[in-house]
Scaffold this motif. Structure first.
Motif, PDB file in Angstrom:
ATOM      1  N   SER A 243      47.947   8.789  82.659  1.00  0.00           N
ATOM      2  CA  SER A 243      47.859  10.028  83.434  1.00  0.00           C
ATOM      3  C   SER A 243      48.078  11.237  82.524  1.00  0.00           C
ATOM      4  O   SER A 243      47.459  12.281  82.694  1.00  0.00           O
ATOM      5  CB  SER A 243      48.863  10.014  84.589  1.00  0.00           C
ATOM      6  N   GLN A 244      48.973  11.070  81.539  1.00  0.00           N
ATOM      7  CA  GLN A 244      49.195  12.155  80.588  1.00  0.00           C
ATOM      8  C   GLN A 244      47.934  12.411  79.768  1.00  0.00           C
ATOM      9  O   GLN A 244      47.520  13.554  79.562  1.00  0.00           O
ATOM     10  CB  GLN A 244      50.379  11.802  79.664  1.00  0.00           C
ATOM     11  N   LEU A 245      47.313  11.325  79.320  1.00  0.00           N
ATOM     12  CA  LEU A 245      46.081  11.459  78.548  1.00  0.00           C
ATOM     13  C   LEU A 245      45.011  12.181  79.350  1.00  0.00           C
ATOM     14  O   LEU A 245      44.280  13.034  78.832  1.00  0.00           O
ATOM     15  CB  LEU A 245      45.574  10.069  78.136  1.00  0.00           C
ATOM     16  N   GLU A 246      44.939  11.811  80.625  1.00  0.00           N
ATOM     17  CA  GLU A 246      43.928  12.398  81.518  1.00  0.00           C
ATOM     18  C   GLU A 246      44.199  13.905  81.694  1.00  0.00           C
ATOM     19  O   GLU A 246      43.280  14.720  81.632  1.00  0.00           O
ATOM     20  CB  GLU A 246      43.978  11.658  82.863  1.00  0.00           C
ATOM     21  N   LYS A 247      45.481  14.235  81.880  1.00  0.00           N
ATOM     22  CA  LYS A 247      45.880  15.643  82.021  1.00  0.00           C
ATOM     23  C   LYS A 247      45.509  16.436  80.767  1.00  0.00           C
ATOM     24  O   LYS A 247      44.966  17.533  80.839  1.00  0.00           O
ATOM     25  CB  LYS A 247      47.412  15.726  82.199  1.00  0.00           C
ATOM     26  N   ASP A 248      45.837  15.847  79.592  1.00  0.00           N
ATOM     27  CA  ASP A 248      45.547  16.515  78.320  1.00  0.00           C
ATOM     28  C   ASP A 248      44.050  16.755  78.180  1.00  0.00           C
ATOM     29  O   ASP A 248      43.612  17.811  77.726  1.00  0.00           O
ATOM     30  CB  ASP A 248      46.028  15.653  77.135  1.00  0.00           C
ATOM     31  N   LYS A 249      43.283  15.751  78.560  1.00  0.00           N
ATOM     32  CA  LYS A 249      41.826  15.848  78.437  1.00  0.00           C
ATOM     33  C   LYS A 249      41.306  17.015  79.275  1.00  0.00           C
ATOM     34  O   LYS A 249      40.441  17.785  78.828  1.00  0.00           O
ATOM     35  CB  LYS A 249      41.209  14.530  78.917  1.00  0.00           C
ATOM     36  N   LYS A 250      41.836  17.136  80.468  1.00  0.00           N
ATOM     37  CA  LYS A 250      41.400  18.225  81.355  1.00  0.00           C
ATOM     38  C   LYS A 250      41.764  19.580  80.779  1.00  0.00           C
ATOM     39  O   LYS A 250      40.979  20.516  80.800  1.00  0.00           O
ATOM     40  CB  LYS A 250      42.049  18.054  82.734  1.00  0.00           C
ATOM     41  N   LYS A 251      42.992  19.675  80.265  1.00  0.00           N
ATOM     42  CA  LYS A 251      43.427  20.932  79.656  1.00  0.00           C
ATOM     43  C   LYS A 251      42.511  21.305  78.497  1.00  0.00           C
ATOM     44  O   LYS A 251      42.101  22.457  78.357  1.00  0.00           O
ATOM     45  CB  LYS A 251      44.859  20.789  79.127  1.00  0.00           C
ATOM     46  N   ARG A 252      42.218  20.311  77.683  1.00  0.00           N
ATOM     47  CA  ARG A 252      41.369  20.569  76.518  1.00  0.00           C
ATOM     48  C   ARG A 252      39.982  21.051  76.958  1.00  0.00           C
ATOM     49  O   ARG A 252      39.406  21.954  76.363  1.00  0.00           O
ATOM     50  CB  ARG A 252      41.223  19.289  75.689  1.00  0.00           C
ATOM     51  N   ALA A 253      39.469  20.415  78.014  1.00  0.00           N
ATOM     52  CA  ALA A 253      38.137  20.785  78.498  1.00  0.00           C
ATOM     53  C   ALA A 253      38.138  22.209  79.042  1.00  0.00           C
ATOM     54  O   ALA A 253      37.138  22.925  78.962  1.00  0.00           O
ATOM     55  CB  ALA A 253      37.683  19.795  79.560  1.00  0.00           C
ATOM     56  N   LYS A 254      39.280  22.611  79.605  1.00  0.00           N
ATOM     57  CA  LYS A 254      39.376  23.966  80.182  1.00  0.00           C
ATOM     58  C   LYS A 254      39.560  25.026  79.101  1.00  0.00           C
ATOM     59  O   LYS A 254      39.210  26.183  79.296  1.00  0.00           O
ATOM     60  CB  LYS A 254      40.597  24.034  81.124  1.00  0.00           C
ATOM     61  N   ALA A 255      40.150  24.620  77.972  1.00  0.00           N
ATOM     62  CA  ALA A 255      40.474  25.602  76.931  1.00  0.00           C
ATOM     63  C   ALA A 255      39.194  26.191  76.359  1.00  0.00           C
ATOM     64  O   ALA A 255      38.207  25.478  76.157  1.00  0.00           O
ATOM     65  CB  ALA A 255      41.292  24.945  75.831  1.00  0.00           C
ATOM     66  N   ARG A 256      39.230  27.493  76.094  1.00  0.00           N
ATOM     67  CA  ARG A 256      38.095  28.126  75.436  1.00  0.00           C
ATOM     68  C   ARG A 256      38.126  27.780  73.955  1.00  0.00           C
ATOM     69  O   ARG A 256      39.183  27.797  73.328  1.00  0.00           O
ATOM     70  CB  ARG A 256      38.190  29.650  75.575  1.00  0.00           C
ATOM     71  N   VAL A 257      36.964  27.444  73.389  1.00  0.00           N
ATOM     72  CA  VAL A 257      36.854  27.293  71.936  1.00  0.00           C
ATOM     73  C   VAL A 257      36.519  28.677  71.392  1.00  0.00           C
ATOM     74  O   VAL A 257      35.499  29.261  71.774  1.00  0.00           O
ATOM     75  CB  VAL A 257      35.769  26.272  71.569  1.00  0.00           C
ATOM     76  N   VAL A 258      37.402  29.195  70.546  1.00  0.00           N
ATOM     77  CA  VAL A 258      37.220  30.577  70.082  1.00  0.00           C
ATOM     78  C   VAL A 258      36.910  30.634  68.587  1.00  0.00           C
ATOM     79  O   VAL A 258      37.252  29.725  67.830  1.00  0.00           O
ATOM     80  CB  VAL A 258      38.479  31.438  70.352  1.00  0.00           C
ATOM     81  N   VAL A 259      36.238  31.690  68.194  1.00  0.00           N
ATOM     82  CA  VAL A 259      35.939  31.953  66.778  1.00  0.00           C
ATOM     83  C   VAL A 259      36.689  33.218  66.378  1.00  0.00           C
ATOM     84  O   VAL A 259      36.451  34.286  66.952  1.00  0.00           O
ATOM     85  CB  VAL A 259      34.422  32.170  66.574  1.00  0.00           C
ATOM     86  N   GLU A 260      37.600  33.087  65.438  1.00  0.00           N
ATOM     87  CA  GLU A 260      38.397  34.231  65.012  1.00  0.00           C
ATOM     88  C   GLU A 260      38.244  34.444  63.509  1.00  0.00           C
ATOM     89  O   GLU A 260      37.763  33.574  62.790  1.00  0.00           O
ATOM     90  CB  GLU A 260      39.891  33.999  65.347  1.00  0.00           C
ATOM     91  N   HIS A 261      38.696  35.604  63.052  1.00  0.00           N
ATOM     92  CA  HIS A 261      38.637  35.923  61.628  1.00  0.00           C
ATOM     93  C   HIS A 261      40.014  36.438  61.249  1.00  0.00           C
ATOM     94  O   HIS A 261      40.294  37.624  61.391  1.00  0.00           O
ATOM     95  CB  HIS A 261      37.562  36.977  61.361  1.00  0.00           C
ATOM     96  N   MET A 262      40.869  35.550  60.830  1.00  0.00           N
ATOM     97  CA  MET A 262      42.270  35.930  60.640  1.00  0.00           C
ATOM     98  C   MET A 262      42.899  35.076  59.541  1.00  0.00           C
ATOM     99  O   MET A 262      42.339  34.079  59.098  1.00  0.00           O
ATOM    100  CB  MET A 262      43.027  35.738  61.947  1.00  0.00           C
TER     101      MET A 262
END
Lengths: 288, 288, 288, 288
Positions: A243-262
């Motif tokens: 269930s933890q793995l499943e939760k993590d997977k969902k969070k990851r899918a929701k997270a925006r993949v961002v491109v930064e310059h820092m």
């Protein structure tokens, strides 16, 4: 079956699994990009369209392969970092490298018209090669990324000065080379400022720092050193409940993949984003 | 320089050069192609547009990399053979595999609209993975290619029968599977003929034999056995004069890269085309 | 020179350097030792002379190769641990393995008459094979050693029970096997105690725990966890001054190499001997 | 079981199988033999006792491992050739190398007193390291062996001249070195003959040619070239009936393992002993 007398040839395949519990970096490089720059008229010293296309392709790789924690790109190269607990393709080097290269190339070619609407591709098409390297400790991994970002800085300062001397100063390439021979960073900054009124520190960050791609969660206050030590001491993939793995997977899918310059050399970047090294998703920011 | 304290990370790269004087096969496979077939509505059991696209991409690889002597493809896989004297990328496995995969993918994505004009690509894009395997003797190499072509035959006969039972016979996939369980080749031929009046031998060769790609010169009468022995006994890349190398290069550039669908298990194919194993270009046919 | 036309064969050698910054374990195993036990009449379940000979040979390895931090042996196997910063033979696997195996074998054969004065060696002589494995973190390394010591315990309890049933209980080997099939540790302890008045915990430690070899300095009070973390976080060999290296070398040369039989699974062993993981020599005890 | 939580460490072992259908050469070298020569007073430029001891140890390796077809030794090195169809230890490099090195070392130490009755061994004992290299074709293999024998000739001619200048000519080692700097083979022959009346060609063959070890059968008249081609074309281990394998094994066991000092660069050696490359035992000579 007729096939069976040939099947012995399978024994010639040799395994190429990468050592467990180490960080895997897959770095790709453009093939013959000097020629490509000329062919498609890339701007010098930096072509923003070309960099944006690189970033779009790299973002697709990070999105498609959730096991990649962070990616760093500069010029025609990109490094993708897979977590040390990653078991994708049983860590087989050729599968990892070829999948990253293929996903990157597919997106580069597919998205080309978006970034170069007036410059159609022609044969031979742009391609990339790749390799995988393992790093045992967080410090090794961070030093690798610092190496690439320090390289970005060194090269970009040189190229900015070099092309200013040519484009603004009217020198030819031999004269520009001679002018810069033996100069230190301070000298190049001085040349840019005194001759061309260019303050290098005001140059766009995408040129000076390169591009960093990662999943974005809410920033936290952590102590990097402690976190890194804890991660180094991990011996194996964490054992998590389904269930933890499943939760993590969902969070990851929701997270925006961002491109930064820092800056990714100093601790701050890592302190604020512990999920990159821990592989435990952070808090997904509320939609604004 | 600031960079130097990070540069030690280069020592973590490990060499992956393939054994000299062996044939290198780089095989690529479509990733998650079952899903892709469904997504883009590929015809069953064979989609001619998809095969033609595979062949176009593979032809581009053979054209761009003159060190590849022959390529063989079936379904969503392709094998590229590099001559045993080939020293491309110093025979580094990851460079060879990633370059082949990248060139193939770039061409596959670029040429997609030509073969699927009404079906635009969408994310995630089609990708391929790859690996390299070494074969020491001509017999090993030919047995590898025979293995792939025998596999093509076995799978295509099965798939042709399976999909005939469904598309023409009205069975569902479980019933079709049950019908074919335990049948031999002769049984499947019989089912096709007696139930659907299909003579398997009249099926298109591209489905039954797969696709072979090579540079085409005038066919010759040679004795394969002797030639193969001579090639096996080669210890090193031939030492050729520069002018000879230059001549060969020109001949190769003039030669048409062709896509054929023919038997490569029997000797005849190899007897008539000694240049594939010898890497000595044949006679370029006169323009008609 | 005549030699030059043959020298190309050197290009066929392939490098086999082990990943930097990882712990290297070289494990050796006796070849066909079951036969050897019979041939030379080793006592069952443990032959103290044979174990002492193994330990003498292993002690010579640790003495001759100061880069080996600790060694653990049981039955006819021995594991030698090289520090993760070790650069001996540029970390080439075959050089490391062959040197350890050769040094061990030389001492085993040479010292045989000391431990078996009445049983001369005869052909074929006792030999050992070996392999190298890398472990990235201290936890991985300790888990490896714990695995070997846990194995020692499991096997020795079984063998002690098995041979007691035969030697004291008069069973044949099949009967003994059947008696022990499916028993847990507690059951075997019980069998030993109730049938033969053997308290397993009073068996010699060399049998129950195996043998540990290391350089001995004054014990200290340290916190293992912190030390291990610090060591994991090391990215590279420590940069030390020449005079410091020289001092360390002298200390190491003065340190006694000892053979002990003690628990290395729990933290205590490591807490008291931080030099094993840190490679910083401890305080050499005063001569009594 | 307690053991199970540690057992994951087995996943860190990486396979190192050598490419099938290639000749495997395991070469061993004495460690720090210059020091050893001084310590035990080896004669210069060649110590016949030391060479005989090397040969005795190598003969034991060839005898114990019937998969080794031929061995060649010079000075403190020895190369053992395993047939390309050999599947010993599943062709794992570390097992092959360590077993050869261990068998060689065991016999070297064991037989030392036979060859050096007045010079007992002392610590540190003589040891050897080793590595494995694959050669795909007979020509590659023969070129490897020719390389070693040509090296033997070059070094021995130099050393013979060098030590003659010192031992007979009264020069010191710097003067001897200077005298030989830049000389060709003919010059060294001339120096030996004119200054010391030494005809180099009359020097013992064991010094000039090194030592070759193989199983001896009746010599035959064969054509090497044809035989080599046939062997190169082999794709796999021959499929032989059990009774044939049994017969071959008996023949091999009956064959004498011999140590010779002869030319192995020219074809004649191989022409007369086809069994070395074919692995088909020849005719066992009648007992005289």
């Amino acid at each position: 079956m007729a096939n069976s007398r040939f099947e012995y040839v399978r024994n010639f395949e040799q395994t190429d699994s990468l050592l467990p519990n180490t960080w895997i970096v897959v770095r790709i490089d453009g093939r013959a990009f000097t020629k490509m720059c000329a062919k498609y008229g890339f701007e010098k010293p930096n072509d923003r369209r070309a960099l944006n296309l690189m970033n779009a392709a790299a973002k697709a790789v990070v999105t498609d392969l959730p096991e990649s924690m962070i990616a760093y790109g500069v010029s025609d190269e990109y490094s993708f970092v897979f977590h040390k607990s990653c078991n994708l393709f049983e860590r087989r080097a050729s599968k990892l490298v070829s999948t990253v290269v293929s996903t990157f190339t597919a997106n580069y070619v597919y998205s080309w018209p978006t970034y170069f609407p007036d410059t159609p591709l022609s044969f031979p098409l742009p391609t990339f090669d790749g390799r995988a390297v393992c790093y045992p400790s967080v410090q090794n991994l961070r030093d690798y990324l610092s190496w690439r970002q320090a390289d970005c800085h060194i090269n970009n300062l040189y190229n900015t000065a070099f092309w200013s001397l040519i484009q603004l100063g009217g020198l030819d390439s031999k004269e520009a080379q001679r002018t810069l021979a033996g100069t230190l960073a301070a000298d190049k900054n001085e040349i840019l400022f005194s001759r061309f009124h260019i303050n290098y520190n005001n140059e766009p960050e995408i040129f000076r720092k390169g591009s960093v791609i990662f999943r974005d969660y809410e920033l936290v206050d952590s102590e990097c050193q402690a976190a890194a030590l804890e991660i180094d001491s991990l011996a194996e993939p964490m054992r998590q409940s389904k269930s933890q793995l499943e939760k993590d997977k969902k969070k990851r899918a929701k997270a925006r993949v961002v491109v930064e310059h820092m800056d990714i050399i100093k601790d701050e970047f890592w302190d604020q984003r512990p999920w990159i090294l821990s592989n435990r998703p952070g808090k997904v920011p509320k939609e604004p």
